[in-house]
Design an enzyme around this catalytic site. Structure first.
Site, PDB file in Angstrom:
ATOM      1  CG  LEU A 207      10.108  -9.925  -6.436  1.00  0.00           C
ATOM      2  CD1 LEU A 207      10.326  -8.787  -7.638  1.00  0.00           C
ATOM      3  CD2 LEU A 207      10.074 -11.206  -7.138  1.00  0.00           C
TER       4      LEU A 207
ATOM      5  N   GLY B 191       5.044 -10.192  -4.867  1.00  0.00           N
ATOM      6  CA  GLY B 191       5.544 -11.412  -5.758  1.00  0.00           C
ATOM      7  C   GLY B 191       4.928 -12.778  -5.476  1.00  0.00           C
TER       8      GLY B 191
ATOM      9  CG  ASN C 269       2.957  -5.752  -0.134  1.00  0.00           C
ATOM     10  OD1 ASN C 269       3.347  -6.352  -1.124  1.00  0.00           O
ATOM     11  ND2 ASN C 269       3.810  -5.977   0.908  1.00  0.00           N
ATOM     12  CD  GLU C 270       3.887  -5.438  -5.957  1.00  0.00           C
ATOM     13  OE1 GLU C 270       2.797  -4.884  -5.425  1.00  0.00           O
ATOM     14  OE2 GLU C 270       4.477  -6.116  -6.100  1.00  0.00           O
TER      15      GLU C 270
HETATM   16  C1  LIG Z   1       8.869  -0.743 -12.212  1.00  0.00           C
HETATM   17  C2  LIG Z   1       9.202  -2.195 -11.430  1.00  0.00           C
HETATM   18  C3  LIG Z   1       9.288  -1.601  -9.989  1.00  0.00           C
HETATM   19  C4  LIG Z   1       9.643  -2.976  -9.216  1.00  0.00           C
HETATM   20  C5  LIG Z   1       8.659  -3.788  -8.728  1.00  0.00           C
HETATM   21  C6  LIG Z   1       9.169  -4.884  -8.089  1.00  0.00           C
HETATM   22  C7  LIG Z   1       7.816  -5.760  -7.651  1.00  0.00           C
HETATM   23  C8  LIG Z   1       8.011  -6.345  -6.228  1.00  0.00           C
HETATM   24  C9  LIG Z   1       7.715  -7.287  -6.003  1.00  0.00           C
HETATM   25  C10 LIG Z   1       7.799  -7.666  -4.488  1.00  0.00           C
HETATM   26  O1  LIG Z   1       7.355  -9.132  -4.369  1.00  0.00           O
HETATM   27  S1  LIG Z   1       8.596  -6.889  -3.379  1.00  0.00           S
HETATM   28  C11 LIG Z   1       8.585  -7.966  -1.907  1.00  0.00           C
HETATM   29  C12 LIG Z   1       7.185  -7.527  -1.065  1.00  0.00           C
HETATM   30  N1  LIG Z   1       7.261  -8.585   0.182  1.00  0.00           N
HETATM   31  C13 LIG Z   1       7.094  -8.377   1.405  1.00  0.00           C
HETATM   32  O2  LIG Z   1       6.512  -6.866   1.611  1.00  0.00           O
HETATM   33  C14 LIG Z   1       7.169  -9.233   2.351  1.00  0.00           C
HETATM   34  C15 LIG Z   1       7.500  -8.453   3.539  1.00  0.00           C
HETATM   35  N2  LIG Z   1       7.623  -9.584   4.698  1.00  0.00           N
HETATM   36  C16 LIG Z   1       6.651  -9.766   5.623  1.00  0.00           C
HETATM   37  O3  LIG Z   1       5.806  -9.243   5.281  1.00  0.00           O
HETATM   38  C17 LIG Z   1       7.233 -10.982   6.551  1.00  0.00           C
HETATM   39  O4  LIG Z   1       8.192 -10.986   6.768  1.00  0.00           O
HETATM   40  C18 LIG Z   1       6.127 -11.992   6.250  1.00  0.00           C
HETATM   41  C19 LIG Z   1       6.492 -12.463   4.828  1.00  0.00           C
HETATM   42  C20 LIG Z   1       4.641 -12.033   6.379  1.00  0.00           C
HETATM   43  C21 LIG Z   1       6.697 -13.222   7.280  1.00  0.00           C
HETATM   44  O5  LIG Z   1       6.610 -12.504   8.512  1.00  0.00           O
HETATM   45  P1  LIG Z   1       7.554 -13.457   9.676  1.00  0.00           P
HETATM   46  O6  LIG Z   1       6.968 -12.696  10.953  1.00  0.00           O
HETATM   47  O7  LIG Z   1       7.360 -14.897   9.668  1.00  0.00           O
HETATM   48  O8  LIG Z   1       8.952 -13.168   9.346  1.00  0.00           O
HETATM   49  P2  LIG Z   1       9.683 -11.916   9.595  1.00  0.00           P
HETATM   50  O9  LIG Z   1      10.449 -12.075  11.003  1.00  0.00           O
HETATM   51  O10 LIG Z   1       8.975 -10.679   9.120  1.00  0.00           O
HETATM   52  O11 LIG Z   1      11.006 -11.957   8.596  1.00  0.00           O
HETATM   53  C22 LIG Z   1      12.036 -12.854   8.611  1.00  0.00           C
HETATM   54  C23 LIG Z   1      13.320 -12.373   8.152  1.00  0.00           C
HETATM   55  O12 LIG Z   1      12.857 -12.425   6.385  1.00  0.00           O
HETATM   56  C24 LIG Z   1      13.346 -11.224   6.034  1.00  0.00           C
HETATM   57  N3  LIG Z   1      12.169 -11.085   4.809  1.00  0.00           N
HETATM   58  C25 LIG Z   1      11.045 -11.044   4.779  1.00  0.00           C
HETATM   59  N4  LIG Z   1      10.499 -11.022   3.629  1.00  0.00           N
HETATM   60  C26 LIG Z   1      11.560 -10.451   2.961  1.00  0.00           C
HETATM   61  C27 LIG Z   1      11.574 -10.357   1.508  1.00  0.00           C
HETATM   62  N5  LIG Z   1      10.602 -10.059   0.551  1.00  0.00           N
HETATM   63  N6  LIG Z   1      12.829 -10.111   0.958  1.00  0.00           N
HETATM   64  C28 LIG Z   1      13.993 -10.141   1.726  1.00  0.00           C
HETATM   65  N7  LIG Z   1      14.019 -10.463   3.138  1.00  0.00           N
HETATM   66  C29 LIG Z   1      12.664 -10.789   3.647  1.00  0.00           C
HETATM   67  C30 LIG Z   1      12.949 -10.200   7.083  1.00  0.00           C
HETATM   68  O13 LIG Z   1      13.580  -9.055   6.762  1.00  0.00           O
HETATM   69  C31 LIG Z   1      13.665 -11.001   8.333  1.00  0.00           C
HETATM   70  O14 LIG Z   1      15.100 -10.930   7.927  1.00  0.00           O
HETATM   71  P3  LIG Z   1      15.983 -11.086   9.144  1.00  0.00           P
HETATM   72  O15 LIG Z   1      15.762 -10.023  10.058  1.00  0.00           O
HETATM   73  O16 LIG Z   1      15.802 -12.509   9.755  1.00  0.00           O
HETATM   74  O17 LIG Z   1      17.304 -10.855   8.453  1.00  0.00           O
END
Ligand SMILES: CCCCCCC/C=C/C(=O)SCCNC(=O)CCNC(=O)[C@H](O)C(C)(C)COP(=O)(O)OP(=O)(O)OC[C@H]1O[C@@H](n2cnc3c(N)ncnc32)[C@H](O)[C@@H]1OP(=O)(O)O
Length: 208
Positions: free
Chosen positions: A14, A59, A81-82
């Site tokens: 997400l 997600g 990994n939440e």
């Molecule tokens: C009772 C209800 C409670 C709520 C439940 C909610 C359930 C939640 C579900 C979810 O899906 S939460 C999201 C979980 N996602 C993550 O933890 C992913 C985090 N990101 C990473 O691990 C890495 O970014 C990656 C996907 C492995 C990619 O790595 P890479 O080295 O290729 O890129 P980065 O330099 O790390 O990232 C680039 C850029 O993208 C931004 N970003 C990454 N993931 C997200 C995300 N999920 N949402 C928003 N933004 C994200 C990261 O911050 C970088 O941003 P900028 O610095 O370029 O602006």
């Protein structure tokens, strides 16, 4: 068949920016869209397979867990990994994981927010096969899907939907409750603080 065009990310999960300082006018649409995607994919009457050609956290992992079969390329990571973000995977994320791996493995993985490498994921059954690259993943996906040509489509569909019935029924009956839980949870200051710290960590990693 679900696969992505990014070279290294299947789905980053997400958009954390939608949960950090959430905008009241968007939060309902954000969450109900996710519920509807899950209902459509988890409850699809078609055979489904995820060709996971990139990292697949939270997600992203959920998306693949909606499919009946998962094929993953090497050297990526997958998991719910939440807890690492200081948030809680909803009940239906958990039941999707429990459809793939044993309870004990799921409890350990969910409580620690563990991300698994491709090989580790294969070992615990979170994925079903490893492919050498995207083309191989697609070929293996097609092979998986082709086996159903010999199976009666109505029998296959009803078997799948019966197996998934209780999770699907829970969501259909509790969409509003689930939305309200999300809204009240995500609005808590302690949750916002955790998301802020997690985002700082992502930015710091990128700056290196
Ligand atoms: C009772 C209800 C409670 C709520 C439940 C909610 C359930 C939640 C579900 C979810 O899906 S939460 C999201 C979980 N996602 C993550 O933890 C992913 C985090 N990101 C990473 O691990 C890495 O970014 C990656 C996907 C492995 C990619 O790595 P890479 O080295 O290729 O890129 P980065 O330099 O790390 O990232 C680039 C850029 O993208 C931004 N970003 C990454 N993931 C997200 C995300 N999920 N949402 C928003 N933004 C994200 C990261 O911050 C970088 O941003 P900028 O610095 O370029 O602006």
């Amino acid at each position: 068949m679900s696969q992505q065009s990014s070279p290294t990310v299947f789905s980053a999960g997400l958009d954390i920016m939608e949960m950090y300082k959430p905008k009241p006018d968007r939060v309902k649409e954000f969450w109900t869209t996710l519920q509807d995607v899950w209902l459509a994919l988890y409850g699809s009457s078609f055979p489904t397979v995820a060709a996971i050609n990139g990292h697949s956290p939270a997600g992203g992992c959920l998306l693949s867990l909606c499919c009946e079969y998962r094929i993953m390329c090497p050297n990526y990571s997958i998991g719910l990994n939440e807890t690492k973000l200081g948030i809680v995977a909803p009940k239906w994320f958990m039941s999707s994981m429990l459809g793939a791996i044993p309870y004990r493995e799921a409890e350990l993985a969910l409580t620690s927010g563990r991300m698994f490498s491709t090989d580790e994921a294969l070992k615990i059954g979170l994925i079903d096969e490893v492919a050498s690259d995207k083309a191989d993943a697609i070929a293996k996906s097609e092979k998986f899907l082709s086996q159903f040509a010999k199976i009666h489509p109505i029998a296959r569909k009803l078997t799948k939907l019966n197996l998934r019935h209780s999770a699907l029924e829970w969501m259909q009956e509790n969409k509003e409750l689930d939305l309200n839980i999300f809204i009240s949870f995500v609005g808590q200051p302690i949750v916002q603080k955790s998301l802020e710290k997690y985002l700082e960590g992502l930015k710091a990693k990128q700056a290196k």
